[in-house]
Design a protein around this motif. Structure first.
Motif, short mmCIF file in Angstrom:
data_model
loop_
_atom_site.label_atom_id
_atom_site.label_comp_id
_atom_site.label_asym_id
_atom_site.label_seq_id
_atom_site.Cartn_x
_atom_site.Cartn_y
_atom_site.Cartn_z
N PHE A 189 -3.06 -0.25 -10.16
CA PHE A 189 -1.92 -1.15 -9.92
C PHE A 189 -2.10 -2.45 -10.70
CE2 PHE A 189 -0.12 -4.54 -6.98
CZ PHE A 189 1.19 -4.38 -7.41
N LEU B 96 -6.48 3.04 -5.73
CA LEU B 96 -5.15 2.79 -6.27
C LEU B 96 -4.92 1.33 -6.62
CD1 LEU B 96 -3.08 5.01 -3.78
CD2 LEU B 96 -4.01 5.65 -6.02
N CYS C 46 -3.02 5.58 0.84
CA CYS C 46 -1.70 4.96 0.76
C CYS C 46 -1.91 3.45 0.68
CB CYS C 46 -0.85 5.32 1.97
SG CYS C 46 0.71 4.40 2.00
N PRO D 152 8.15 2.21 -4.47
CA PRO D 152 7.16 3.25 -4.79
C PRO D 152 6.72 3.18 -6.25
CG PRO D 152 9.35 4.22 -4.61
CD PRO D 152 9.48 2.78 -4.18
N LEU D 153 5.45 3.50 -6.48
CA LEU D 153 4.87 3.52 -7.81
C LEU D 153 3.96 4.74 -7.93
CD1 LEU D 153 4.16 2.05 -10.58
CD2 LEU D 153 2.26 1.02 -9.34
N ASP D 154 3.95 5.37 -9.11
CA ASP D 154 3.02 6.47 -9.36
C ASP D 154 2.29 6.18 -10.66
OD1 ASP D 154 1.74 8.90 -8.98
OD2 ASP D 154 3.22 10.00 -10.15
N THR D 155 0.99 6.38 -10.68
CA THR D 155 0.17 6.15 -11.87
C THR D 155 -0.66 7.40 -12.16
OG1 THR D 155 -1.61 5.21 -10.51
CG2 THR D 155 0.00 3.66 -11.42
N ARG E 154 4.70 -3.30 -3.61
CA ARG E 154 4.60 -1.94 -4.12
C ARG E 154 3.81 -1.07 -3.15
NH1 ARG E 154 -0.81 -0.47 -4.37
NH2 ARG E 154 -1.32 0.99 -6.00
N TYR E 155 4.18 0.23 -3.08
CA TYR E 155 3.32 1.16 -2.34
C TYR E 155 3.14 2.43 -3.14
CZ TYR E 155 7.15 4.23 -0.70
OH TYR E 155 8.19 5.13 -0.63
N GLN E 156 2.01 3.09 -2.90
CA GLN E 156 1.69 4.32 -3.61
C GLN E 156 0.90 5.24 -2.68
OE1 GLN E 156 -0.40 3.77 -7.31
NE2 GLN E 156 -0.47 5.95 -7.80
#
Length: 452
Positions: free
Chosen positions: A86, A82, A126, A42-45, A101-103
């Motif tokens: 990324f 997204l 997503c 998981p990644l958050d930006t 990676r997923y977000q």
């Protein structure tokens, strides 16, 4: 301040509450489970990026970006997707050579909204992406497999339209499209799923193509077929979806162009399958492709990437249509157990006992409520429990004996419900009995309950 009658959410946005929010969370959890199974991290930006990060990445769609006022000398914009954030993150993290990676996060577009079809200005996406150097087409085939697994989990029949950006560009070149008109031609061709060929041809002519060139383009892009047929006819890429078991979902469609400028290779779009019972007007419900040059635009050496973006709100629109609708005033569909108390004239309401039972259920991860009154009336308690599947019923004598009664509610047969007095159980067996009754409810099975 405006009058109450003028209160509304901004165009292309909506409020989420109750059962809708539970369904949305169910969608998030289902997709996350699939992506983590494939090694997704998981990644958050940030919700906004420097405007320079987003500029010149989306072609004609750049006009849909929400620009923010300059604050402190930094020109920023709300993120459009997204993928670009990324790529920016990858360019900053030179130590990352390979990652899945997923977000799941909101994105913003100044588009013309159609909420009933899942088209909004603020919406969730997503994304799942594979970055790094791998064997040819191996990550691409895994993405196709992920698409199949996600929509199998939702029991949504889908079809995957496939094309290749380089093949498309070469076909345009062979047809005589000038290099400076390839992107505008791609944008026109990408509308073939919504507009007839005559309208697309007219747009090409307005963009400066000759009739002869436009007709040659039409001869190519109107060709469609199964994966096997198109591979044989066009001698295309050496991809083997058979190994992933998704060959029947995939077809080549040379009209698929994906207007975003950063795509460099394989591109795909997921639609509800022609034979599916969920066929709606939501358009594509997932899309993506290969973008090998995007990371290199930020100064780092190029890092190959391929990914898929799921349209969460469009998936919600499909699943929401399946649900049994309740009244618009029902905000309590998520409650699993309602705690009631009954007695005679001298009855004190058993408020403390109702609180203790609620605490016991909450501690077990069960969603429970009770009337916030000292002596609630029986009819009031029954009315409030509408839509709740299970009741825990307290009486003075039963409480003194350390027992409570567990009963299924609103099962559809009023006579049977009135006749059923429920199961008398000891307090220590309450949670087990409640869980047993909840497992009989298919809706609750869908959303899950308790601790995982």
């Amino acid at each position: 301040m405006g009058s109450k009658g003028s209160l509304k959410t901004p165009k292309g946005t909506r409020d989420w509450v109750g059962g809708d929010l539970l369904l949305r969370n169910h969608i998030f959890q289902t997709i996350s489970t699939v992506l983590e199974r494939h090694g997704g991290v998981p990644l958050d930006t940030p919700v906004f990026e420097l405007r320079s990060i987003l500029s010149e990445k989306y072609g004609e769609d750049s006009k849909l970006i929400y620009d923010l006022a300059d604050q402190g000398g930094e020109a920023c914009s709300l993120r459009y997707d997204l993928t670009v954030p990324f790529a920016r993150w990858l360019s900053m993290r030179t130590d990352v050579q390979h990652i899945k990676r997923y977000q799941i996060a909101k994105v913003y577009r100044r588009d013309q909204p159609a909420i009933s079809r899942g088209r909004l200005r603020e919406f969730y996406q997503c994304d799942f992406d594979i970055a790094g150097v791998y064997g040819p087409m191996i990550p691409d085939a895994e993405v196709l497999c992920i698409i199949a697994e996600v929509f199998e989990a939702f029991e949504i029949g889908v079809a995957v339209k496939l094309n290749h950006r380089k093949i498309l560009d070469e076909l345009f070149e062979i047809a005589g499209v000038p290099a400076d008109k390839i992107r505008t031609t791609s944008s026109a061709v990408d509308k073939l799923d919504k507009a007839p060929w005559d309208e697309v041809r007219k747009e090409m002519l307005e963009n400066g193509l000759s009739e002869e060139v436009a007709d040659r383009v039409g001869g190519y892009v109107q060709r469609k077929g199964s994966m096997g047929e198109m591979l044989e006819n066009l001698d295309l890429i050496p991809i083997s979806p058979q190994a992933m078991g998704v060959i029947d979902l995939v077809s080549f469609d040379l009209s698929l162009a994906r207007g975003l400028d950063y795509y460099t290779g394989l591109i795909y779009e997921v639609i509800v399958g022609d034979g599916a019972s969920d066929r709606t007007q939501v358009g594509s419900i997932a899309a993506g492709g290969r973008y090998d040059d995007l990371v290199g635009m930020y100064g780092r050496r190029p890092l190959p990437c391929v990914g898929i973006s799921f349209g969460m709100d469009r998936i919600f629109t499909i699943l929401d249509a399946r649900r049994e609708k309740k009244s618009s005033s029902d905000l309590g569909g998520q409650v699993q157990v309602y705690i009631m108390a009954f007695g005679g004239k001298e009855f004190d309401g058993l408020l403390l006992e109702r609180m203790r039972v609620a605490r016991q259920l909450w501690a077990a991860g069960i969603r429970a409520e009770f009337a916030a009154k000292v002596k609630p009336k029986p009819l009031q308690q029954f009315n409030t429990s509408e839509g709740v599947p299970v009741a825990v019923i307290l009486g003075q004598g039963e409480v003194e004996a350390g027992r409570v009664r567990v009963k299924r509610l609103h099962v559809g047969d009023k006579a049977a419900e009135q006749k059923d007095k429920g199961q008398l159980v000891a307090r220590e067996g309450l949670v087990e009995e409640v869980v047993t009754n909840l497992l009989l409810d298919p809706v609750l099975l869908g959303f899950g309950f308790g601790r995982r």
